[in-house]
Each structure stands twice: as C-alpha cells, then as structure tokens.
Write a protein that holds these residues in place. Structure first.
Motif, PDB file in Angstrom:
ATOM      1  N   GLU A  56       0.833  -1.211   0.000  1.00 38.14           N
ATOM      2  CA  GLU A  56       0.000   0.000   0.000  1.00 38.14           C
ATOM      3  C   GLU A  56       0.868   1.263   0.000  1.00 38.14           C
ATOM      4  OE1 GLU A  56      -0.402  -2.639   1.905  1.00 38.14           O
ATOM      5  OE2 GLU A  56      -2.499  -3.282   1.817  1.00 38.14           O
ATOM      6  N   HIS A  57       2.003   1.216   0.714  1.00 37.64           N
ATOM      7  CA  HIS A  57       2.886   2.387   0.707  1.00 37.64           C
ATOM      8  C   HIS A  57       3.486   2.598  -0.682  1.00 37.64           C
ATOM      9  CE1 HIS A  57       2.995   3.824   4.865  1.00 37.64           C
ATOM     10  NE2 HIS A  57       2.811   2.570   5.225  1.00 37.64           N
ATOM     11  N   MET A  58       3.847   1.502  -1.358  1.00 36.32           N
ATOM     12  CA  MET A  58       4.442   1.649  -2.681  1.00 36.32           C
ATOM     13  C   MET A  58       3.389   2.055  -3.718  1.00 36.32           C
ATOM     14  SD  MET A  58       7.600   1.267  -2.002  1.00 36.32           S
ATOM     15  CE  MET A  58       7.274   1.936  -0.375  1.00 36.32           C
ATOM     16  N   VAL A 154      -1.501  13.199  -1.248  1.00 38.28           N
ATOM     17  CA  VAL A 154      -0.237  12.481  -1.482  1.00 38.28           C
ATOM     18  C   VAL A 154       0.898  13.190  -0.754  1.00 38.28           C
ATOM     19  CG1 VAL A 154      -1.011  11.544  -3.682  1.00 38.28           C
ATOM     20  CG2 VAL A 154       0.238  13.720  -3.657  1.00 38.28           C
ATOM     21  N   LYS A 155       2.028  12.476  -0.624  1.00 41.55           N
ATOM     22  CA  LYS A 155       3.122  13.001   0.194  1.00 41.55           C
ATOM     23  C   LYS A 155       4.152  13.724  -0.689  1.00 41.55           C
ATOM     24  CE  LYS A 155       4.515  10.571   3.845  1.00 41.55           C
ATOM     25  NZ  LYS A 155       3.986  11.022   5.133  1.00 41.55           N
ATOM     26  N   CYS A 156       3.686  14.805  -1.317  1.00 41.17           N
ATOM     27  CA  CYS A 156       4.599  15.639  -2.098  1.00 41.17           C
ATOM     28  C   CYS A 156       5.490  16.413  -1.115  1.00 41.17           C
ATOM     29  CB  CYS A 156       3.763  16.588  -2.937  1.00 41.17           C
ATOM     30  SG  CYS A 156       4.717  17.878  -3.692  1.00 41.17           S
ATOM     31  N   ASN A 159       4.570  19.940   0.007  1.00 42.30           N
ATOM     32  CA  ASN A 159       3.426  20.092   0.930  1.00 42.30           C
ATOM     33  C   ASN A 159       3.892  20.373   2.351  1.00 42.30           C
ATOM     34  OD1 ASN A 159       1.807  19.249  -1.165  1.00 42.30           O
ATOM     35  ND2 ASN A 159       1.151  17.335  -0.201  1.00 42.30           N
ATOM     36  N   TYR A 160       5.060  19.818   2.688  1.00 38.65           N
ATOM     37  CA  TYR A 160       5.473  19.778   4.094  1.00 38.65           C
ATOM     38  C   TYR A 160       6.024  21.103   4.616  1.00 38.65           C
ATOM     39  CZ  TYR A 160       3.842  15.118   4.515  1.00 38.65           C
ATOM     40  OH  TYR A 160       2.994  14.040   4.591  1.00 38.65           O
ATOM     41  N   VAL A 161       6.090  22.108   3.752  1.00 37.56           N
ATOM     42  CA  VAL A 161       6.335  23.475   4.219  1.00 37.56           C
ATOM     43  C   VAL A 161       5.187  23.875   5.154  1.00 37.56           C
ATOM     44  CG1 VAL A 161       6.453  25.891   3.459  1.00 37.56           C
ATOM     45  CG2 VAL A 161       7.638  24.110   2.158  1.00 37.56           C
ATOM     46  N   GLU A 189      -6.195  17.401   9.858  1.00 36.91           N
ATOM     47  CA  GLU A 189      -5.330  16.353  10.404  1.00 36.91           C
ATOM     48  C   GLU A 189      -4.252  16.991  11.265  1.00 36.91           C
ATOM     49  OE1 GLU A 189      -3.517  14.240   7.153  1.00 36.91           O
ATOM     50  OE2 GLU A 189      -2.503  16.020   6.436  1.00 36.91           O
ATOM     51  N   ALA A 190      -3.381  16.144  11.818  1.00 41.51           N
ATOM     52  CA  ALA A 190      -2.259  16.652  12.608  1.00 41.51           C
ATOM     53  C   ALA A 190      -1.085  16.951  11.673  1.00 41.51           C
ATOM     54  CB  ALA A 190      -1.872  15.629  13.673  1.00 41.51           C
ATOM     55  N   SER A 191      -0.013  17.519  12.223  1.00 43.79           N
ATOM     56  CA  SER A 191       1.102  17.921  11.353  1.00 43.79           C
ATOM     57  C   SER A 191       1.773  16.724  10.685  1.00 43.79           C
ATOM     58  CB  SER A 191       2.122  18.727  12.150  1.00 43.79           C
ATOM     59  OG  SER A 191       2.493  18.021  13.313  1.00 43.79           O
ATOM     60  N   GLY A 192       1.659  15.525  11.279  1.00 42.57           N
ATOM     61  CA  GLY A 192       2.252  14.348  10.637  1.00 42.57           C
ATOM     62  C   GLY A 192       1.431  13.097  10.857  1.00 42.57           C
ATOM     63  N   ALA A 193       0.133  13.259  11.004  1.00 44.36           N
ATOM     64  CA  ALA A 193      -0.713  12.101  11.326  1.00 44.36           C
ATOM     65  C   ALA A 193      -2.179  12.460  11.089  1.00 44.36           C
ATOM     66  CB  ALA A 193      -0.515  11.701  12.787  1.00 44.36           C
ATOM     67  N   CYS A 194      -3.024  11.454  10.997  1.00 39.79           N
ATOM     68  CA  CYS A 194      -4.469  11.692  10.908  1.00 39.79           C
ATOM     69  C   CYS A 194      -5.069  11.681  12.310  1.00 39.79           C
ATOM     70  CB  CYS A 194      -5.116  10.644  10.012  1.00 39.79           C
ATOM     71  SG  CYS A 194      -4.820  11.041   8.271  1.00 39.79           S
ATOM     72  N   ILE A 212      -7.003  15.789   3.787  1.00 35.21           N
ATOM     73  CA  ILE A 212      -6.064  14.950   4.548  1.00 35.21           C
ATOM     74  C   ILE A 212      -5.237  14.091   3.594  1.00 35.21           C
ATOM     75  CG2 ILE A 212      -7.627  14.871   6.526  1.00 35.21           C
ATOM     76  CD1 ILE A 212      -8.237  11.944   5.792  1.00 35.21           C
ATOM     77  N   LEU A 213      -4.135  13.569   4.129  1.00 38.92           N
ATOM     78  CA  LEU A 213      -3.374  12.550   3.406  1.00 38.92           C
ATOM     79  C   LEU A 213      -4.200  11.263   3.373  1.00 38.92           C
ATOM     80  CD1 LEU A 213      -0.494  11.812   2.200  1.00 38.92           C
ATOM     81  CD2 LEU A 213      -0.043  10.786   4.424  1.00 38.92           C
ATOM     82  N   GLU A 214      -4.109  10.518   2.276  1.00 36.20           N
ATOM     83  CA  GLU A 214      -4.755   9.197   2.233  1.00 36.20           C
ATOM     84  C   GLU A 214      -3.917   8.243   3.075  1.00 36.20           C
ATOM     85  OE1 GLU A 214      -6.163   7.479  -1.318  1.00 36.20           O
ATOM     86  OE2 GLU A 214      -7.140   9.304  -2.015  1.00 36.20           O
ATOM     87  N   SER A 215      -4.116   8.331   4.366  1.00 34.21           N
ATOM     88  CA  SER A 215      -3.252   7.651   5.342  1.00 34.21           C
ATOM     89  C   SER A 215      -3.516   6.152   5.403  1.00 34.21           C
ATOM     90  CB  SER A 215      -3.503   8.268   6.718  1.00 34.21           C
ATOM     91  OG  SER A 215      -3.191   7.369   7.750  1.00 34.21           O
ATOM     92  N   ILE A 216      -2.455   5.398   5.413  1.00 32.36           N
ATOM     93  CA  ILE A 216      -2.553   3.939   5.482  1.00 32.36           C
ATOM     94  C   ILE A 216      -2.861   3.505   6.921  1.00 32.36           C
ATOM     95  CG2 ILE A 216      -1.151   1.831   5.205  1.00 32.36           C
ATOM     96  CD1 ILE A 216       0.098   3.569   2.739  1.00 32.36           C
ATOM     97  N   THR A 217      -2.358   4.234   7.895  1.00 31.53           N
ATOM     98  CA  THR A 217      -2.669   3.893   9.297  1.00 31.53           C
ATOM     99  C   THR A 217      -4.137   4.196   9.604  1.00 31.53           C
ATOM    100  OG1 THR A 217      -0.437   4.675   9.740  1.00 31.53           O
ATOM    101  CG2 THR A 217      -1.753   4.052  11.644  1.00 31.53           C
ATOM    102  N   GLY A 253      -0.453   7.448  12.499  1.00 31.01           N
ATOM    103  CA  GLY A 253       0.365   7.503  11.292  1.00 31.01           C
ATOM    104  C   GLY A 253       1.454   6.454  11.412  1.00 31.01           C
ATOM    105  N   SER A 254       2.150   6.190  10.325  1.00 31.66           N
ATOM    106  CA  SER A 254       3.198   5.160  10.364  1.00 31.66           C
ATOM    107  C   SER A 254       4.266   5.526  11.382  1.00 31.66           C
ATOM    108  CB  SER A 254       3.845   5.014   8.992  1.00 31.66           C
ATOM    109  OG  SER A 254       2.882   4.722   8.037  1.00 31.66           O
ATOM    110  N   GLY A 255       4.615   6.815  11.452  1.00 36.10           N
ATOM    111  CA  GLY A 255       5.633   7.270  12.387  1.00 36.10           C
ATOM    112  C   GLY A 255       5.072   7.447  13.792  1.00 36.10           C
TER     113      GLY A 255
HETATM  114  C1  PLP Z   1       0.490  14.939   6.959  1.00 35.65           C
HETATM  115  C2  PLP Z   1       0.342  13.506   7.281  1.00 35.65           C
HETATM  116  N1  PLP Z   1      -0.872  13.028   7.577  1.00 35.65           N
HETATM  117  C3  PLP Z   1      -1.061  11.736   7.877  1.00 35.65           C
HETATM  118  C4  PLP Z   1      -0.005  10.854   7.916  1.00 35.65           C
HETATM  119  C5  PLP Z   1      -0.257   9.409   8.222  1.00 35.65           C
HETATM  120  O1  PLP Z   1      -0.114   8.652   7.045  1.00 35.65           O
HETATM  121  P1  PLP Z   1       0.266   7.121   7.109  1.00 35.65           P
HETATM  122  O2  PLP Z   1      -0.696   6.495   8.017  1.00 35.65           O
HETATM  123  O3  PLP Z   1       0.085   6.632   5.715  1.00 35.65           O
HETATM  124  O4  PLP Z   1       1.661   7.043   7.577  1.00 35.65           O
HETATM  125  C6  PLP Z   1       1.283  11.304   7.598  1.00 35.65           C
HETATM  126  C7  PLP Z   1       2.451  10.439   7.576  1.00 35.65           C
HETATM  127  O5  PLP Z   1       2.735   9.572   8.299  1.00 35.65           O
HETATM  128  C8  PLP Z   1       1.457  12.663   7.277  1.00 35.65           C
HETATM  129  O6  PLP Z   1       2.674  13.139   6.969  1.00 35.65           O
END
Ligand code: PLP
Length: 304
Positions: A56-58, A154-156, A159-161, A189-194, A212-217, A253-255
């Motif tokens: 799914e990540h790929m 998507v994780k362009c 975007n992360y600016v 969403e959060a700065s690095g997570a849903c 939001i990002l189409e988050s896999i978590t 999120g994954s992280g």
């Molecule tokens: C902005 C943002 N939202 C959500 C997520 C969660 O996405 P995922 O569950 O695919 O890691 C991430 C990355 O982990 C992210 O950078």
C-alpha cells in the motif's frame, strides 16, 4: 537517530556518504519529490522483520508520482524490492522506520517531468514515549493546504512546508504537536498524522475530502475498529467546536503509530488521559504490526 550506513539510490545499494544527487535537480529547486514513511517491526519470537503494508505504501508513492506528473513511474515490485534490499544490506533485526523519496532529477525549468530518481534510507527506531503518555495538541494558525492549490492526499515534499510551519509553531508554544483546520475551518489532520475522536462509543474521523493525506494507518485503524472492536466508524466533516464533545482523541500515522491526544488548545479531551477505546485500538494495532495475530497476513512482508 542516525540513518543506517547502507542506502539505496537509483537501483544500487550505496554508502551513506555516496548517496548524492545534483544540487540543481528539479527536486531541490521546486520541491517536486514524493515520499513515503513506513515501518518494519521486529518479532523476537518468530525472529522475523515484517514490513507493514509495504504494497500500500508503494502504491501510494506511485499515485503521488502520477499526481505530480512524473513521466516515468517505477514498477511496484522494483520499489518494494528497494525497501527489502536496504533492510538486508544493513542486516536490520529491529523495529525500523524507512524513508523513500521519489524525485525529479532533471536540471530544467518548472515543467520538468523526469528523469525519476529513487532513494531509500532506514532509521532503527521504536515508538515515541508519547504513544504511552499521550500528547498535548494546539490548533495551528496555519490552515491545511487546499486540494485546489497543492495535492494534500499524497506526500509531495513541497506540501510539508505547511506541516513544518504548524509543527514549529506548536513547539514554540510549548505543545507536543498541532492539529490543522481546512480552509473552511473544519478539522483536517495533525502535522504528521491523521486524527480520530471517540464520541458516544463511535469512532469519528475527518473524511478524505477534508484535505487529509490518504493515510494507510487511518485505513488500518478503521479496519481494526470495525472488525476487531465492532465499533461504528463515521468519516465526515468535524467542526472545531465538536472537539469539546469528544470523549477521547488520538492521532495515527506510520511514524506516530496510535498516539493519544490528552488536550487540544489546553482543553482536556474527556478526562485528559488516554481513554479505553484508544488503549484497546493501540493494542490491536501493535498486535497486528508485530505479527502477533494472523488476521491480516497480507499486511506483513517478511524480510528474512
Ligand atoms: C500529513 C500527514 N498526515 C497523515 C499521515 C499518516 O499517514 P500514514 O498512516 O500513511 O503514515 C502522515 C504520515 O505519516 C502525514 O505526513
């Protein structure tokens, strides 16, 4: 936390010091990269490292490359192999976070669409202590990028600016992290997570149209909540004022994995502590990523 010494660059395993691209590549000039953050979990009983939801990540990074109009998108199998090769080259037998970046390598003007480069690095790291303690979130004054300006799904890299501005603002204000609102003022969403909230026994999360990002978590949590916990899940718009009605909240999120949110803008969520639904979901999540249950074998790719 240092990156492991062996990296992957354009089809080859290279030493960290040799993992270089040209300073005038399009990705440096215009932020045209697309990246992935994913994890592999070490199962000590089985003596196995499992990459979690590798496919799914790929697939998502390929979707990101298409959205960014890359002329050449590497096949799924080649990308999957790169993650496994980096794991093996570094003899990884511990829980690890990988970063893959697809980038445009050409030295040309704005409309460059190639050639495509791929780089992968790995960092051995476990969970943040906040997974246990929970976090204090602010509501950022930076609104989430809108889909008619940048591609939030998507994780362009560019975007992360936006996310970085929110994260820095949160740290300066003494918070652990930031929640962001859409241009219309709904929770995004959060700065690095849903984000999810628990309200009256139901799980509620912003819908995919909330920039939001189409988050896999997020997808994993929804699946586990429905199938393992029998919870109803609502994907819909969430007003800022509805946060006050939440019994529990968490980010995922994954992280970040599954991280309780104890307060938002200094207002307690529920009683200000990680709640029972969050704890149950955390357990279900960590059981599945470590391969302690075999309900979703397709989510785990063995490295060894
Ligand atoms: C902005 C943002 N939202 C959500 C997520 C969660 O996405 P995922 O569950 O695919 O890691 C991430 C990355 O982990 C992210 O950078």
């Amino acid at each position: 936390m240092p990156t492991e010494p062996k990296m992957y660059l354009n089809g080859r395993i290279v030493d960290y010091a040799d993992c270089r691209i040209h300073a005038f590549a399009s990705v440096v000039k215009y932020g045209t990269g697309v990246f992935e953050g994913l994890r592999a979990y070490w199962n000590g009983d089985a003596k196995q490292l499992h990459v979690f939801r590798l496919r799914e990540h790929m697939e998502r990074i390929r979707y990101g490359m298409k959205a960014m109009r890359y002329a050449d998108i590497p096949p799924l199998e080649e990308l999957e192999r790169a993650i496994v090769e980096v794991s093996r080259a570094n003899a990884i037998r511990a829980t690890t976070h990988y970063r893959m970046i697809a980038f445009l390598d050409g030295d040309d003007e704005l409309a460059t669409t190639g050639p495509t480069g791929i780089v992968v690095g790995a960092v051995v790291r476990g969970s943040s202590p906040k997974v246990e303690t929970g976090m204090a979130a602010m509501i950022s004054s930076y609104v989430r990028i809108a889909d008619n300006a940048m591609p939030p799904r998507v994780k362009c890299t560019a975007n992360y600016v936006n996310n970085r501005a929110a994260e820095l603002e949160a740290r300066a204000g003494g918070y652990d992290g930031a929640l962001m609102l859409t241009q219309e003022g709904k929770l995004s969403e959060a700065s690095g997570a849903c984000v999810f909230m628990v309200r009256n026994g139901r799980l509620v999360t912003p819908d995919l149209g909330s920039d939001i990002l189409e988050s896999i978590t997020r997808d994993t949590v929804i699946e586990l909540a429905r199938t393992k916990l029998g919870l109803q899940v609502e994907e819909r718009r969430i007003d800022r004022s509805e946060i006050a009605a939440a019994d529990e909240m968490f980010a995922c999120g994954s992280g970040w994995e599954v991280m309780p949110i104890n307060s938002v803008a200094r207002m307690d969520v529920g009683d200000g502590k990680p709640g029972p639904v969050t704890r149950t979901l955390q357990k279900a999540y960590f059981d599945v990523v470590h391969g302690r249950t075999n309900t979703h074998p397709g989510w785990l790719t063995p490295v060894w």
